[in-house]
Scaffold this motif. Sequence first.
Motif, short mmCIF file in Angstrom:
data_model
loop_
_atom_site.label_atom_id
_atom_site.label_comp_id
_atom_site.label_asym_id
_atom_site.label_seq_id
_atom_site.Cartn_x
_atom_site.Cartn_y
_atom_site.Cartn_z
N THR A 60 5.91 8.65 -36.34
CA THR A 60 4.58 8.08 -36.66
C THR A 60 3.48 9.13 -36.62
O THR A 60 2.30 8.80 -36.54
CB THR A 60 4.24 6.93 -35.67
N HIS A 80 0.81 8.93 -33.92
CA HIS A 80 -0.09 7.77 -33.90
C HIS A 80 0.48 6.60 -33.10
O HIS A 80 -0.26 5.86 -32.45
CB HIS A 80 -0.37 7.34 -35.34
N GLY A 100 -2.85 -1.86 -30.87
CA GLY A 100 -1.52 -2.36 -31.25
C GLY A 100 -1.23 -3.75 -30.67
O GLY A 100 -1.87 -4.18 -29.72
N ASP A 129 2.08 -1.18 -42.66
CA ASP A 129 2.28 -1.13 -41.20
C ASP A 129 3.61 -0.47 -40.85
O ASP A 129 4.56 -0.51 -41.63
CB ASP A 129 2.35 -2.56 -40.63
N THR A 130 3.64 0.10 -39.66
CA THR A 130 4.91 0.52 -39.07
C THR A 130 5.15 -0.34 -37.84
O THR A 130 4.30 -0.42 -36.95
CB THR A 130 4.87 2.01 -38.66
N ILE A 131 6.30 -1.03 -37.83
CA ILE A 131 6.60 -1.94 -36.72
C ILE A 131 7.88 -1.50 -36.03
O ILE A 131 8.85 -1.09 -36.68
CB ILE A 131 6.75 -3.39 -37.24
N VAL A 153 3.19 3.03 -33.11
CA VAL A 153 3.47 1.92 -34.03
C VAL A 153 2.36 0.87 -33.99
O VAL A 153 1.70 0.69 -32.97
CB VAL A 153 4.82 1.23 -33.70
N ASP A 154 2.14 0.21 -35.12
CA ASP A 154 1.08 -0.80 -35.20
C ASP A 154 1.40 -2.01 -34.34
O ASP A 154 0.51 -2.66 -33.81
CB ASP A 154 0.88 -1.23 -36.65
N SER A 155 2.68 -2.31 -34.25
CA SER A 155 3.07 -3.41 -33.39
C SER A 155 4.53 -3.28 -32.98
O SER A 155 5.27 -2.50 -33.59
CB SER A 155 2.84 -4.76 -34.09
N LEU A 202 2.83 2.16 -28.56
CA LEU A 202 1.92 1.33 -29.34
C LEU A 202 0.68 2.14 -29.72
O LEU A 202 0.10 2.83 -28.88
CB LEU A 202 1.44 0.13 -28.51
N ALA A 203 0.26 2.05 -30.96
CA ALA A 203 -0.98 2.70 -31.39
C ALA A 203 -2.16 1.95 -30.79
O ALA A 203 -2.02 0.78 -30.42
CB ALA A 203 -1.05 2.67 -32.91
#
Length: 341
Positions: free
Chosen positions: A225, A228, A254, A162-164, A230-232, A250-251
């Motif tokens: 990213t 895309h 997300g 993940d990328t947060i 961030v995942d969260s 946010l993706a």
Amino acid sequence: MKKIYLTEPKRLEIREEPIPEPNDFEVLVKIAFCGICTLEQRLFDGERKIYYPIVPGHEASAVVVSVGKAVKTSVSVGDHVVLDLVNRCHVCPACLSGNSNLCENRFKKGQRVLGGFSQYMVVNPEQVQKIPSDFPLEHAAFTEPLSCCIRSLRKVKASLGDTILISGAGTMGLLHVKAALAMGVRVIVSDIDAVRLEDAKRMGADEVVDARNPEQFYETIMTITHGHGVDSCIITTVAVSAVESAVKVLAPAGILNIYTSYGNKPSLPVDMNTIHRNEFVITGSEGRTESDFYTAVRALSNRRVVVDDLVTRIYPMGQAQEAVEAALSGSTYRVLLDMEA
Ligand SMILES: [Zn+2]
Ligand SMILES: [Zn+2]
């Protein structure tokens, strides 16, 4: 023994009291260090009120002094421990459904609330967790804040790959960074303070982003990213603009986690279609469960999370007033009280 009471906003009073007597079902501990958290700062400020007089403090490390005859525990006299000082009734719907951090009875009057600003304390056995004897007790006082970050990262389903985005690089933002990195997450940190961003970078953040210019913030995160998002995102700052900026990066699907609490009840600055079309999940994160706390104990004990660079200063308990004022100044990370000095 000495105990620090908050008798009214901005007034701390040190009182001399007898060492409390544990019953057969309780454990007596001698407090070593206690952190000064946002809750203590808000109580001191008068922004938050539980009741007066109150003994603040909920980020405490300690040494076991005596264990009641009927106590079932793995700790013995002399053990170094950390204390989970939140009340859980174990019988309300929140407790029974695994959300004991939201226990309906956690701040009810007539029970022990907080209390870490005290040289000795009687606690229930489930509030005491053992740490290695060679683990610094001043760092052990980070168990509680770390456990809140662990809960927060669980709320956004943080996992390897993940990328947060951690929005805000204060103590709690940086503690999130450390915990997230230990979980294998790629971490982006944003803040408006260049020094804090440098610290975040030094503590291992993969990327840091200046939040002062919203357009640049958006461009930078989208570049990092690959378009895309961030995942969260975990919000650890009270700036409402941070939420606005976070939603834009946010993706799809997300998760946005409002970790911080606000003094002024702002509304969510997000248009509802954006949430609908992207299946965004919006959550808060409040406190921690027993399981989050136990995870924090192990992560610190195993040195998966190292917190020494988050201690700005340790004050002797006699200087509690100065210590809380220093914590409130905004230019510190964690300020601790040495309860023996
Ligand atoms: Zn805390
Ligand atoms: Zn409960």
